[in-house]
Structure formats: C-alpha cells, structure tokens
Design a protein around this motif. Structure first.
Motif, PDB file in Angstrom:
ATOM      1  N   ASN A 174       0.811  -1.224   0.000  1.00 13.56           N
ATOM      2  CA  ASN A 174       0.000   0.000   0.000  1.00 13.56           C
ATOM      3  C   ASN A 174       0.838   1.264   0.000  1.00 13.56           C
ATOM      4  OD1 ASN A 174      -2.554  -1.183  -0.139  1.00 13.56           O
ATOM      5  ND2 ASN A 174      -2.616  -1.544   2.051  1.00 13.56           N
ATOM      6  N   LEU A 175       2.062   1.170   0.486  1.00 12.53           N
ATOM      7  CA  LEU A 175       2.950   2.334   0.492  1.00 12.53           C
ATOM      8  C   LEU A 175       3.464   2.681  -0.905  1.00 12.53           C
ATOM      9  CD1 LEU A 175       5.026   1.707   3.731  1.00 12.53           C
ATOM     10  CD2 LEU A 175       3.365   3.506   3.380  1.00 12.53           C
ATOM     11  N   ARG A 176       3.314   1.758  -1.852  1.00 18.59           N
ATOM     12  CA  ARG A 176       3.728   2.028  -3.234  1.00 18.59           C
ATOM     13  C   ARG A 176       2.795   3.020  -3.916  1.00 18.59           C
ATOM     14  NH1 ARG A 176       3.938  -4.084  -4.778  1.00 18.59           N
ATOM     15  NH2 ARG A 176       5.650  -4.736  -3.456  1.00 18.59           N
ATOM     16  N   LYS A 177       1.556   3.058  -3.469  1.00 19.45           N
ATOM     17  CA  LYS A 177       0.560   3.942  -4.076  1.00 19.45           C
ATOM     18  C   LYS A 177       0.929   5.405  -3.840  1.00 19.45           C
ATOM     19  CE  LYS A 177      -3.093   0.594  -3.191  1.00 19.45           C
ATOM     20  NZ  LYS A 177      -4.231   0.317  -2.317  1.00 19.45           N
ATOM     21  N   ALA A 178       0.555   6.226  -4.788  1.00 21.03           N
ATOM     22  CA  ALA A 178       0.826   7.659  -4.679  1.00 21.03           C
ATOM     23  C   ALA A 178      -0.126   8.299  -3.678  1.00 21.03           C
ATOM     24  CB  ALA A 178       0.665   8.321  -6.029  1.00 21.03           C
ATOM     25  N   ALA A 179       0.325   9.381  -3.082  1.00 19.65           N
ATOM     26  CA  ALA A 179      -0.513  10.152  -2.164  1.00 19.65           C
ATOM     27  C   ALA A 179      -0.490  11.601  -2.626  1.00 19.65           C
ATOM     28  CB  ALA A 179       0.025  10.024  -0.751  1.00 19.65           C
ATOM     29  N   TYR A 180      -1.331  12.406  -2.040  1.00 23.96           N
ATOM     30  CA  TYR A 180      -1.397  13.812  -2.417  1.00 23.96           C
ATOM     31  C   TYR A 180      -1.011  14.702  -1.245  1.00 23.96           C
ATOM     32  CZ  TYR A 180      -3.822  11.996  -6.449  1.00 23.96           C
ATOM     33  OH  TYR A 180      -4.120  11.289  -7.582  1.00 23.96           O
ATOM     34  N   VAL A 181      -0.391  15.825  -1.557  1.00 24.58           N
ATOM     35  CA  VAL A 181       0.006  16.789  -0.537  1.00 24.58           C
ATOM     36  C   VAL A 181      -1.252  17.454   0.015  1.00 24.58           C
ATOM     37  CG1 VAL A 181       1.280  18.953  -0.179  1.00 24.58           C
ATOM     38  CG2 VAL A 181       2.249  17.169  -1.612  1.00 24.58           C
ATOM     39  N   ALA A 182      -1.267  17.679   1.318  1.00 25.67           N
ATOM     40  CA  ALA A 182      -2.410  18.325   1.968  1.00 25.67           C
ATOM     41  C   ALA A 182      -2.591  19.745   1.434  1.00 25.67           C
ATOM     42  CB  ALA A 182      -2.201  18.352   3.473  1.00 25.67           C
ATOM     43  N   LYS A 183      -3.827  20.221   1.464  1.00 28.55           N
ATOM     44  CA  LYS A 183      -4.140  21.556   0.945  1.00 28.55           C
ATOM     45  C   LYS A 183      -3.350  22.643   1.669  1.00 28.55           C
ATOM     46  CE  LYS A 183      -8.802  20.550  -0.644  1.00 28.55           C
ATOM     47  NZ  LYS A 183     -10.235  20.757  -0.383  1.00 28.55           N
ATOM     48  N   THR A 184      -3.089  22.432   2.970  1.00 31.27           N
ATOM     49  CA  THR A 184      -2.356  23.424   3.753  1.00 31.27           C
ATOM     50  C   THR A 184      -0.906  23.561   3.302  1.00 31.27           C
ATOM     51  OG1 THR A 184      -1.953  21.707   5.402  1.00 31.27           O
ATOM     52  CG2 THR A 184      -3.756  23.215   5.838  1.00 31.27           C
ATOM     53  N   GLU A 185      -0.316  22.470   2.808  1.00 32.82           N
ATOM     54  CA  GLU A 185       1.080  22.475   2.355  1.00 32.82           C
ATOM     55  C   GLU A 185       1.209  22.753   0.857  1.00 32.82           C
ATOM     56  OE1 GLU A 185       3.672  22.064   4.464  1.00 32.82           O
ATOM     57  OE2 GLU A 185       2.275  21.794   6.137  1.00 32.82           O
ATOM     58  N   ALA A 186       0.121  22.574   0.121  1.00 36.96           N
ATOM     59  CA  ALA A 186       0.157  22.665  -1.342  1.00 36.96           C
ATOM     60  C   ALA A 186       0.635  24.035  -1.835  1.00 36.96           C
ATOM     61  CB  ALA A 186      -1.215  22.359  -1.924  1.00 36.96           C
ATOM     62  N   LYS A 187       0.219  25.089  -1.177  1.00 36.81           N
ATOM     63  CA  LYS A 187       0.593  26.440  -1.582  1.00 36.81           C
ATOM     64  C   LYS A 187       2.114  26.631  -1.498  1.00 36.81           C
ATOM     65  CE  LYS A 187      -0.727  31.228  -0.672  1.00 36.81           C
ATOM     66  NZ  LYS A 187      -1.398  32.140   0.274  1.00 36.81           N
ATOM     67  N   THR A 188       2.714  26.120  -0.434  1.00 36.97           N
ATOM     68  CA  THR A 188       4.155  26.221  -0.237  1.00 36.97           C
ATOM     69  C   THR A 188       4.915  25.424  -1.288  1.00 36.97           C
ATOM     70  OG1 THR A 188       3.659  26.245   2.129  1.00 36.97           O
ATOM     71  CG2 THR A 188       5.966  26.025   1.526  1.00 36.97           C
ATOM     72  N   VAL A 189       4.446  24.208  -1.560  1.00 40.50           N
ATOM     73  CA  VAL A 189       5.122  23.337  -2.530  1.00 40.50           C
ATOM     74  C   VAL A 189       5.019  23.918  -3.934  1.00 40.50           C
ATOM     75  CG1 VAL A 189       5.188  21.012  -3.533  1.00 40.50           C
ATOM     76  CG2 VAL A 189       4.779  21.297  -1.101  1.00 40.50           C
ATOM     77  N   LYS A 190       3.894  24.530  -4.271  1.00 39.12           N
ATOM     78  CA  LYS A 190       3.712  25.123  -5.601  1.00 39.12           C
ATOM     79  C   LYS A 190       4.705  26.263  -5.842  1.00 39.12           C
ATOM     80  CE  LYS A 190      -0.957  23.852  -6.862  1.00 39.12           C
ATOM     81  NZ  LYS A 190      -2.355  24.237  -6.970  1.00 39.12           N
ATOM     82  N   LYS A 191       5.084  26.963  -4.791  1.00 43.40           N
ATOM     83  CA  LYS A 191       6.093  28.023  -4.909  1.00 43.40           C
ATOM     84  C   LYS A 191       7.468  27.435  -5.215  1.00 43.40           C
ATOM     85  CE  LYS A 191       4.074  31.553  -1.915  1.00 43.40           C
ATOM     86  NZ  LYS A 191       4.187  32.215  -0.592  1.00 43.40           N
ATOM     87  N   LEU A 192       7.725  26.230  -4.709  1.00 39.13           N
ATOM     88  CA  LEU A 192       9.021  25.588  -4.928  1.00 39.13           C
ATOM     89  C   LEU A 192       9.154  25.021  -6.328  1.00 39.13           C
ATOM     90  CD1 LEU A 192       9.347  23.618  -1.562  1.00 39.13           C
ATOM     91  CD2 LEU A 192      10.480  25.741  -2.141  1.00 39.13           C
ATOM     92  N   ILE A 193       8.015  24.633  -6.935  1.00 47.03           N
ATOM     93  CA  ILE A 193       8.053  24.074  -8.294  1.00 47.03           C
ATOM     94  C   ILE A 193       7.190  24.907  -9.236  1.00 47.03           C
ATOM     95  CG2 ILE A 193       8.741  21.705  -7.780  1.00 47.03           C
ATOM     96  CD1 ILE A 193       5.753  20.950  -7.686  1.00 47.03           C
ATOM     97  N   PRO A 194       7.619  26.138  -9.545  1.00 52.32           N
ATOM     98  CA  PRO A 194       6.772  27.051 -10.328  1.00 52.32           C
ATOM     99  C   PRO A 194       6.554  26.638 -11.780  1.00 52.32           C
ATOM    100  CG  PRO A 194       8.933  28.022  -9.988  1.00 52.32           C
ATOM    101  CD  PRO A 194       8.891  26.762  -9.188  1.00 52.32           C
ATOM    102  N   TYR A 195       7.453  25.899 -12.390  1.00 53.35           N
ATOM    103  CA  TYR A 195       7.332  25.601 -13.816  1.00 53.35           C
ATOM    104  C   TYR A 195       6.949  24.159 -14.116  1.00 53.35           C
ATOM    105  CZ  TYR A 195       9.715  30.053 -13.794  1.00 53.35           C
ATOM    106  OH  TYR A 195      10.031  31.353 -13.568  1.00 53.35           O
ATOM    107  N   LYS A 196       6.480  23.421 -13.130  1.00 52.55           N
ATOM    108  CA  LYS A 196       6.098  22.034 -13.367  1.00 52.55           C
ATOM    109  C   LYS A 196       4.669  21.931 -13.786  1.00 52.55           C
ATOM    110  CE  LYS A 196       8.567  18.159 -11.787  1.00 52.55           C
ATOM    111  NZ  LYS A 196       8.789  17.097 -10.887  1.00 52.55           N
TER     112      LYS A 196
END
Length: 65
Positions: free
Chosen positions: A43-65
């Motif tokens: 089950n750990l092989r399956k992908a997960a999604y970043v929480a909405k609270t952290e998503a804004k921060t992560v999007k700043k780190l990967i602006p061109y993806k």
C-alpha cells in the motif's frame, strides 16, 4: 522581473496532476521493511497527495512544473 528558480529537491519529489493537485510518494518505504506486513509495504507504493495546507508552499518551490 527575473525568473524564479525551481527547488531541485522538491522538483524530484513532487509532480503536478492535471487537476492541480500535488502528487507525492509515501513515507516509511526505504528501510526496516522486514517487520512491516507485506500488505502495508504494498500500500505504500501507491501515490498520495500533498495536503491543501502544504500545497501552496510546494507550488512556490516548483513554479514551472
């Protein structure tokens, strides 16, 4: 305004989906796997999604993806 630099560590760990969610890998899959049940490691092989609270921060780190 100059271009933003992509955080290379974050770029290797996260991917953006078509809907705008950020996909990530599960934790606890690198070592000491013998004591973990096979079902759990599968089950750990399956992908997960970043929480909405952290998503804004992560999007700043990967602006061109």
């Amino acid at each position: 305004m100059p271009k933003q630099k992509t955080h290379r560590g974050a770029a290797k760990r996260f991917n953006l989906t078509k809907t705008g969610k950020i996909k990530r890998a599960q934790a606890y899959k690198s070592h000491i796997l013998t004591k973990k049940p096979t079902k759990r490691t599968r089950n750990l092989r399956k992908a997960a999604y970043v929480a909405k609270t952290e998503a804004k921060t992560v999007k700043k780190l990967i602006p061109y993806k």
